[in-house]
Design a protein around this motif. Structure first.
Motif, mmCIF file in Angstrom:
data_model
loop_
_atom_site.group_PDB
_atom_site.id
_atom_site.type_symbol
_atom_site.label_atom_id
_atom_site.label_comp_id
_atom_site.label_asym_id
_atom_site.label_seq_id
_atom_site.Cartn_x
_atom_site.Cartn_y
_atom_site.Cartn_z
ATOM 1 N N SER A 129 0.815 -1.223 0.000
ATOM 2 C CA SER A 129 0.000 0.000 0.000
ATOM 3 C C SER A 129 0.847 1.271 0.000
ATOM 4 O O SER A 129 0.302 2.369 -0.155
ATOM 5 N N SER A 130 2.165 1.135 0.146
ATOM 6 C CA SER A 130 3.055 2.301 0.134
ATOM 7 C C SER A 130 3.624 2.591 -1.250
ATOM 8 O O SER A 130 4.347 3.587 -1.419
ATOM 9 N N TYR A 131 3.325 1.730 -2.212
ATOM 10 C CA TYR A 131 3.949 1.812 -3.529
ATOM 11 C C TYR A 131 2.957 2.149 -4.634
ATOM 12 O O TYR A 131 1.853 1.600 -4.680
ATOM 13 N N ASP A 132 3.390 3.038 -5.525
ATOM 14 C CA ASP A 132 2.717 3.160 -6.815
ATOM 15 C C ASP A 132 3.115 1.925 -7.625
ATOM 16 O O ASP A 132 4.265 1.499 -7.597
ATOM 17 N N ARG A 145 0.042 3.111 -14.931
ATOM 18 C CA ARG A 145 0.438 3.244 -13.532
ATOM 19 C C ARG A 145 -0.791 3.523 -12.700
ATOM 20 O O ARG A 145 -1.730 4.206 -13.152
ATOM 21 N N ILE A 146 -0.777 3.003 -11.472
ATOM 22 C CA ILE A 146 -1.842 3.273 -10.510
ATOM 23 C C ILE A 146 -1.190 3.748 -9.228
ATOM 24 O O ILE A 146 -0.201 3.183 -8.771
ATOM 25 N N SER A 147 -1.724 4.814 -8.657
ATOM 26 C CA SER A 147 -1.155 5.354 -7.434
ATOM 27 C C SER A 147 -1.397 4.410 -6.274
ATOM 28 O O SER A 147 -2.273 3.537 -6.328
ATOM 29 N N ARG A 174 7.103 1.380 -7.115
ATOM 30 C CA ARG A 174 7.910 2.577 -6.910
ATOM 31 C C ARG A 174 7.415 3.407 -5.745
ATOM 32 O O ARG A 174 6.205 3.611 -5.578
ATOM 33 N N ARG A 175 8.374 3.848 -4.956
ATOM 34 C CA ARG A 175 8.136 4.940 -4.015
ATOM 35 C C ARG A 175 8.981 6.091 -4.537
ATOM 36 O O ARG A 175 10.219 5.978 -4.549
ATOM 37 N N ALA A 176 8.361 7.138 -4.993
ATOM 38 C CA ALA A 176 9.059 8.220 -5.673
ATOM 39 C C ALA A 176 10.213 8.745 -4.839
ATOM 40 O O ALA A 176 10.042 9.120 -3.672
ATOM 41 N N GLY A 177 11.406 8.764 -5.469
ATOM 42 C CA GLY A 177 12.588 9.291 -4.809
ATOM 43 C C GLY A 177 13.209 8.373 -3.779
ATOM 44 O O GLY A 177 14.220 8.746 -3.156
ATOM 45 N N ILE A 178 12.624 7.183 -3.619
ATOM 46 C CA ILE A 178 13.129 6.278 -2.582
ATOM 47 C C ILE A 178 13.650 4.977 -3.193
ATOM 48 O O ILE A 178 14.821 4.638 -3.057
#
Length: 117
Positions: A30-33, A50-52, A99-103
């Motif tokens: 649930s933390s990932y796109d 992609r799904i948020s 993906r977690r943006a920037g992580i």
């Protein structure tokens, strides 16, 4: 460790439908796109859908808009790609991504989709 396992690829004819699934483990889903990418023969990897992480935002490449639908199930830690009205140009290896943006970002091993004319 994080694992993304795709399934559902295969050989179909133009106009057919196919559903790809991706089972995720080793991460807090649930933390990932979640997204799908593809690599057509002789070309570079490209974005498909992609799904948020909330499921509230959907994005599609123009080439698949109206034909493909991305769906995620946080209870099952899965993301699916329903592909309708397939075309020969949809032939590619399809990859699931988290993906977690920037992580961080993770990739599956890919599943082959071949659409014959």
């Amino acid at each position: 460790q994080v694992q993304l396992v795709e399934s559902g690829g295969g050989l179909v004819q133009a106009g057919d439908s196919l559903r790809l699934s991706c089972a995720a483990s080793g991460l807090t889903f649930s933390s990932y796109d979640m997204g799908w990418f593809r690599t057509p023969p002789g070309k570079e990897r490209e974005f498909v859908a992609r799904i948020s992480r909330s499921g509230g935002s959907l994005y599609y490449a123009d080439s698949v808009k109206g034909r493909f639908t991305i769906v995620s199930d946080n209870a099952k830690n899965t993301v699916s790609l329903q592909m309708n009205s397939l075309k020969p140009e949809d032939t590619a290896v399809y990859y699931c991504a988290a993906r977690r943006a920037g992580i961080d970002r993770y990739w599956g091993q890919g599943t082959q989709v071949t659409v014959s004319s």
